[in-house]
Motif scaffolding. Structure first.
Motif, mmCIF file in Angstrom:
data_model
loop_
_atom_site.group_PDB
_atom_site.id
_atom_site.type_symbol
_atom_site.label_atom_id
_atom_site.label_comp_id
_atom_site.label_asym_id
_atom_site.label_seq_id
_atom_site.Cartn_x
_atom_site.Cartn_y
_atom_site.Cartn_z
ATOM 1 N N ARG A 105 13.404 -5.796 -1.773
ATOM 2 C CA ARG A 105 13.483 -5.131 -0.477
ATOM 3 C C ARG A 105 13.002 -3.690 -0.608
ATOM 4 O O ARG A 105 13.079 -3.093 -1.682
ATOM 5 C CB ARG A 105 14.907 -5.195 0.071
ATOM 6 N N TYR A 106 12.533 -3.144 0.510
ATOM 7 C CA TYR A 106 11.914 -1.829 0.500
ATOM 8 C C TYR A 106 12.844 -0.777 1.101
ATOM 9 O O TYR A 106 13.660 -1.055 1.980
ATOM 10 C CB TYR A 106 10.613 -1.857 1.312
ATOM 11 N N ARG A 107 12.669 0.445 0.598
ATOM 12 C CA ARG A 107 13.327 1.628 1.179
ATOM 13 C C ARG A 107 12.330 2.778 1.108
ATOM 14 O O ARG A 107 11.278 2.670 0.451
ATOM 15 C CB ARG A 107 14.598 1.973 0.394
ATOM 16 N N LEU A 108 12.656 3.890 1.771
ATOM 17 C CA LEU A 108 11.777 5.050 1.719
ATOM 18 C C LEU A 108 11.647 5.557 0.291
ATOM 19 O O LEU A 108 12.627 5.565 -0.469
ATOM 20 C CB LEU A 108 12.310 6.159 2.626
ATOM 21 N N GLY A 109 10.455 6.006 -0.058
ATOM 22 C CA GLY A 109 10.178 6.393 -1.426
ATOM 23 C C GLY A 109 10.172 7.892 -1.662
ATOM 24 O O GLY A 109 10.385 8.692 -0.746
ATOM 25 N N PRO A 110 9.887 8.296 -2.906
ATOM 26 C CA PRO A 110 9.968 9.711 -3.280
ATOM 27 C C PRO A 110 8.965 10.596 -2.565
ATOM 28 O O PRO A 110 9.219 11.783 -2.372
ATOM 29 C CB PRO A 110 9.717 9.690 -4.795
ATOM 30 N N ALA A 111 7.819 10.061 -2.158
ATOM 31 C CA ALA A 111 6.846 10.900 -1.455
ATOM 32 C C ALA A 111 7.395 11.365 -0.119
ATOM 33 O O ALA A 111 7.133 12.490 0.319
ATOM 34 C CB ALA A 111 5.536 10.128 -1.251
ATOM 35 N N VAL A 112 8.190 10.520 0.542
ATOM 36 C CA VAL A 112 8.803 10.919 1.811
ATOM 37 C C VAL A 112 9.826 12.025 1.566
ATOM 38 O O VAL A 112 9.904 12.998 2.314
ATOM 39 C CB VAL A 112 9.470 9.706 2.486
ATOM 40 N N THR A 113 10.606 11.862 0.504
ATOM 41 C CA THR A 113 11.589 12.891 0.154
ATOM 42 C C THR A 113 10.908 14.220 -0.132
ATOM 43 O O THR A 113 11.343 15.279 0.351
ATOM 44 C CB THR A 113 12.395 12.454 -1.081
ATOM 45 N N GLU A 114 9.821 14.167 -0.880
ATOM 46 C CA GLU A 114 9.106 15.396 -1.230
ATOM 47 C C GLU A 114 8.560 16.090 0.008
ATOM 48 O O GLU A 114 8.744 17.303 0.195
ATOM 49 C CB GLU A 114 7.967 15.069 -2.183
ATOM 50 N N LEU A 115 7.920 15.328 0.888
ATOM 51 C CA LEU A 115 7.356 15.926 2.091
ATOM 52 C C LEU A 115 8.454 16.440 3.015
ATOM 53 O O LEU A 115 8.302 17.490 3.656
ATOM 54 C CB LEU A 115 6.492 14.899 2.822
ATOM 55 N N GLY A 116 9.561 15.702 3.083
ATOM 56 C CA GLY A 116 10.673 16.156 3.908
ATOM 57 C C GLY A 116 11.236 17.480 3.429
ATOM 58 O O GLY A 116 11.519 18.377 4.239
ATOM 59 N N ARG A 117 11.392 17.607 2.123
ATOM 60 C CA ARG A 117 11.908 18.860 1.577
ATOM 61 C C ARG A 117 10.919 20.002 1.785
ATOM 62 O O ARG A 117 11.310 21.134 2.097
ATOM 63 C CB ARG A 117 12.218 18.707 0.089
ATOM 64 N N THR A 159 0.832 -1.205 0.000
ATOM 65 C CA THR A 159 0.000 0.000 0.000
ATOM 66 C C THR A 159 0.865 1.253 0.000
ATOM 67 O O THR A 159 0.614 2.202 -0.757
ATOM 68 C CB THR A 159 -0.919 0.006 1.234
ATOM 69 N N LEU A 160 1.901 1.272 0.832
ATOM 70 C CA LEU A 160 2.811 2.417 0.888
ATOM 71 C C LEU A 160 3.601 2.545 -0.406
ATOM 72 O O LEU A 160 3.908 3.655 -0.844
ATOM 73 C CB LEU A 160 3.751 2.275 2.082
ATOM 74 N N LEU A 161 3.919 1.417 -1.016
ATOM 75 C CA LEU A 161 4.603 1.440 -2.313
ATOM 76 C C LEU A 161 3.726 2.114 -3.367
ATOM 77 O O LEU A 161 4.194 2.970 -4.141
ATOM 78 C CB LEU A 161 4.936 0.006 -2.731
ATOM 79 N N GLY A 162 2.455 1.772 -3.384
ATOM 80 C CA GLY A 162 1.549 2.361 -4.362
ATOM 81 C C GLY A 162 1.370 3.854 -4.185
ATOM 82 O O GLY A 162 1.123 4.577 -5.156
ATOM 83 N N ALA A 163 1.516 4.331 -2.941
ATOM 84 C CA ALA A 163 1.371 5.760 -2.668
ATOM 85 C C ALA A 163 2.688 6.518 -2.769
ATOM 86 O O ALA A 163 2.713 7.735 -2.580
ATOM 87 C CB ALA A 163 0.784 5.955 -1.266
#
Length: 257
Positions: free
Chosen positions: A67-79, A52-56
């Motif tokens: 294997r999973y890592r943090l995605g671009p949405a986290v990067t965008e919100l962090g910035r 689900t988090l991958l799809g978002a």
């Protein structure tokens, strides 16, 4: 076999956030089974949450290893958060303080039982950004000048000893917080790691709460007792500048008379 009830909406959100928190402190890529083990969930549940988090866009998956890592949405919100807080404006001040003092300079805010470094010399790809409140100068400052609704030393989880100098008793930490407030600065002298001495001061708002903590860090041979007052003067000057840069006018302390 009785199937476990489906989680409520709030519980599902909490679990999804717990998955993201597994990647704190620069955690490596994680498999669904590793996420499940960290969270105490069934692997199928962890896999469903991860997909689900991958799809978002909050996670991404290595196509070779799955294997999973943090995605671009986290990067965008962090910035976005970085700029909304005005932290990009703090960078020149922090760099100037580091150059003048010859120390590593960090700026942190509080997140639960942690000081989270949001700008400064420790923000590197290989170093986690969270520091325990009880064993760091940054954390002691954030405990000594809490914001409304933030808890004190007595409510922290069990205090882990990193060295034989770490404070591990809540009563001792409460006494240390009182000393920090009276002295208007905090010291970490080998409490989180040997061979490190850190001085920290608050970035205060009009209500005398620490919005941030500002620290200078070096070796005990460099940050010596006879130079402490000079280092603190430099840090406090920077902290006052950060109050202007990072706080709205109505929330700033009055200018010193």
């Amino acid at each position: 076999m009785t199937q476990a009830p489906a989680p409520t909406g709030a519980q599902a959100v909490r679990r999804a956030l717990d998955v993201l928190h597994c990647f704190h402190d620069n955690a490596p890529d994680l498999s669904a089974s590793e996420l499940a083990r960290r969270l105490g969930l069934a692997t199928s549940t962890a896999h469903r949450l991860a997909r689900t988090l991958l799809g978002a866009g909050f996670l991404e998956q290595d196509p070779r290893t799955a294997r999973y890592r943090l995605g671009p949405a986290v990067t965008e919100l962090g910035r976005l958060s970085y700029h909304q807080r005005g932290l990009h404006l703090a960078a020149p001040e922090l760099a100037d303080l580091a150059q003048r003092t010859g120390t590593t300079v960090d700026l942190a805010l509080r997140s639960g039982p942690y000081a989270v470094i949001v700008a400064g010399g420790s923000v590197t790809p290989k170093v986690g950004l969270r520091r325990p409140l009880h064993s760091t100068a940054l954390g002691k400052v954030l405990l000594a000048w809490p914001r409304p609704g933030e808890s004190g030393p007595e409510s922290l989880p069990p205090l882990h000893a990193f060295t034989d100098r770490t404070i591990v008793e809540p009563a001792q930490l409460a006494a240390e917080s009182a000393r920090v407030r009276a002295a208007a600065h905090a010291v970490n002298d080998g409490e989180s790691a040997y061979g490190v001495r850190t001085l920290a001061v608050p970035v205060l708002d009009r209500a005398e709460s620490a919005r941030f903590a500002l620290a200078v860090r070096g070796t005990p041979e460099f940050v010596t007792p006879d130079r402490t007052d000079w280092f603190l003067a430099q840090a406090r000057s920077c902290a006052r500048a950060l109050e202007v840069l990072l706080l709205p006018p109505a929330e700033r302390r009055p200018a010193a008379g």
